[in-house]
Design an enzyme around this catalytic site. Structure first.
Site, PDB file in Angstrom:
ATOM      1  N   TRP A 261      36.730  45.788  40.720  1.00  0.00           N
ATOM      2  CA  TRP A 261      36.264  45.686  42.115  1.00  0.00           C
ATOM      3  C   TRP A 261      34.945  46.405  42.279  1.00  0.00           C
ATOM      4  O   TRP A 261      34.089  45.972  43.063  1.00  0.00           O
ATOM      5  CB  TRP A 261      37.343  46.173  43.084  1.00  0.00           C
TER       6      TRP A 261
ATOM      7  N   ASP B 147      35.338  51.913  49.010  1.00  0.00           N
ATOM      8  CA  ASP B 147      36.258  50.785  49.146  1.00  0.00           C
ATOM      9  C   ASP B 147      37.661  51.361  48.991  1.00  0.00           C
ATOM     10  O   ASP B 147      38.056  51.769  47.905  1.00  0.00           O
ATOM     11  CB  ASP B 147      35.963  49.761  48.040  1.00  0.00           C
TER      12      ASP B 147
ATOM     13  N   LYS C  60      47.168  45.297  51.939  1.00  0.00           N
ATOM     14  CA  LYS C  60      47.994  46.057  50.997  1.00  0.00           C
ATOM     15  C   LYS C  60      48.734  47.173  51.734  1.00  0.00           C
ATOM     16  O   LYS C  60      49.947  47.248  51.693  1.00  0.00           O
ATOM     17  CB  LYS C  60      47.133  46.620  49.883  1.00  0.00           C
TER      18      LYS C  60
HETATM   19  N1  PMP Z   1      38.690  45.939  46.705  1.00  0.00           N
HETATM   20  C1  PMP Z   1      39.849  46.235  46.097  1.00  0.00           C
HETATM   21  C2  PMP Z   1      40.068  47.619  45.583  1.00  0.00           C
HETATM   22  C3  PMP Z   1      40.827  45.241  45.965  1.00  0.00           C
HETATM   23  O1  PMP Z   1      41.986  45.535  45.359  1.00  0.00           O
HETATM   24  C4  PMP Z   1      40.585  43.947  46.466  1.00  0.00           C
HETATM   25  C5  PMP Z   1      41.613  42.832  46.407  1.00  0.00           C
HETATM   26  N2  PMP Z   1      42.650  42.970  45.588  1.00  0.00           N
HETATM   27  C6  PMP Z   1      39.351  43.687  47.041  1.00  0.00           C
HETATM   28  C7  PMP Z   1      38.438  44.708  47.188  1.00  0.00           C
HETATM   29  C8  PMP Z   1      39.012  42.326  47.566  1.00  0.00           C
HETATM   30  O2  PMP Z   1      39.647  42.151  48.758  1.00  0.00           O
HETATM   31  P1  PMP Z   1      39.716  40.766  49.555  1.00  0.00           P
HETATM   32  O3  PMP Z   1      40.592  39.856  48.787  1.00  0.00           O
HETATM   33  O4  PMP Z   1      40.274  41.225  50.861  1.00  0.00           O
HETATM   34  O5  PMP Z   1      38.329  40.275  49.690  1.00  0.00           O
END
Ligand code: PMP
Length: 365
Positions: free
Chosen positions: A106, A176, A200
């Protein structure tokens, strides 16, 4: 609780488990929301009834995280992924540098978006050792002139998590927190901006929470699309356009549930106990199960491990599925096994899984 309903042992990585109590309350209120004769989904986002839901969720998040007055809570859309773009779009200009602390996939995605707008660089990366650990503060060398430093507080895929955060002084720190917000107490005042997709730890997918220091809102670049400016959402109390009203309602109800449970300290302790159940089995398995993360960097939210033999691992995953454990496969990019033990996953679910792991080892040595 309706005893006829069999709830799954849900270890999905996101969207993921929601508290049964919250689902039951939403069910009760679905057809006639508090005497309005309609569901929350059917209310105008300009109505007093909806505004109360909206403002309640903001106030409660501020309370639960002890968010100081100089911050605002925003409800955005586009998930964590749009934040990867909105952050550099607002705060990075061509030629400016921003430091990215690389602790997983990420962080890589966030970094790739920043490259479109300025000159981001890696403050730290341990990709070559499969992102098994979080850096020590001494390893973080950045420039005092950076537009910001970005980190990922919990690495959903590799199963590592920061247990404390660096103090970056004058350089704005952006995090994030999509996969661990509200999982344990932390000091909001270290950050200039925190963002998290709700799906989550906070509620259903469709809402993204941003906690932003007011001076950052003012600093945002002016020549970007209206919807992508933090200032647009701040000026309009996140009601510039139609917000994801049902998701925000659910988020507020999840926050009520957390408050009733005893708040973030209680939740943090509960999360530690849940994760310990599973990590203890890994540590006491004499190498039958192998944890991915180094012990000091272990995540309380995503427990990643392998079974020490590939064929046995396949058997483990298929038996886990048969026993009713959902979502235990590792992310498609890395394989292995992963149990996501977010806030709403009950202790009993983790206990049942730890017992299954012990049983599987005993019958497959
Ligand atoms: N950041 C993290 C740490 C994630 O785990 C995720 C999705 N698993 C995201 C960003 C991306 O999120 P989204 O699917 O809401 O765009």
């Amino acid at each position: 609780m309706n005893s006829l309903i069999q709830r799954a042992y849900n270890f999905n990585a996101g969207p993921s488990a929601l508290p049964l109590e919250v689902l039951e309350k939403a069910q009760q209120e679905l057809i006639d929301f508090r005497g309005t004769g309609m569901s929350v989904m059917e209310l105008s986002h300009r109505s007093a009834a909806y505004e109360e839901v909206h403002n309640h969720a903001i106030t409660l998040l501020k309370e639960l995280l002890s968010i100081p007055d100089e911050y605002e809570v925003l409800f955005l859309q586009g998930g964590g992924s749009l934040q990867f773009s909105m952050v550099p779009m607002n705060f990075l200009k061509p030629g400016e540098q921003a430091g990215y602390i690389m602790t997983g996939s990420w962080s890589e995605k966030a970094f790739a978006e920043a490259k479109l707008f300025g000159d981001p660089y890696h403050v730290f990366s341990n990709k070559e050792s499969q992102y098994r650990r979080i850096p020590q503060f001494e390893e973080l060398q950045y420039n005092p002139t950076d537009a910001y430093i970005h980190l990922t507080s919990n690495n959903t895929i590799y199963g590592t998590q920061w247990s404390d955060f660096p103090n970056t002084g004058e350089v704005p720190l952006i995090a994030d927190m999509s996969s661990d917000i509200l999982s344990q107490p932390f000091d909001v005042s270290k950050f200039a901006l925190i963002y998290a997709g709700a799906q989550k730890n906070l509620g259903p997918s469709g809402v993204t929470v941003a906690i932003i220091r007011k001076d950052m809102i003012e600093k945002g670049n002016a020549n970007i699309p209206t919807m992508l400016k933090y200032s647009t959402h701040s000026k309009n109390n996140s009601l510039y356009n139609t917000p994801p009203t049902f998701g925000i309602y659910m988020l507020g109800e999840v926050l009520n549930w957390i408050k009733e449970l005893g708040g973030i300290n209680t939740l943090g302790e509960r999360n530690k106990q849940k994760a310990k159940l599973i990590y203890d089995v890994i540590d006491q398995s004499n190498g039958f199960y192998v944890g991915h993360a180094e012990p000091e960097s272990r995540s309380l939210m995503n427990i990643t491990f392998r079974v020490n033999d590939e064929e046995l691992e396949k058997k483990f995953l298929s038996e886990a599925k048969l026993e009713g454990f959902v979502g235990v496969n590792g992310h498609r990019s890395v394989g292995g096994c992963r149990a996501s033990t977010y806030n709403s996953v009950p202790y009993e679910t983790c206990k049942a899984f730890s017992e299954f792991m012990i049983h599987f080892q005993n019958t497959n040595r």
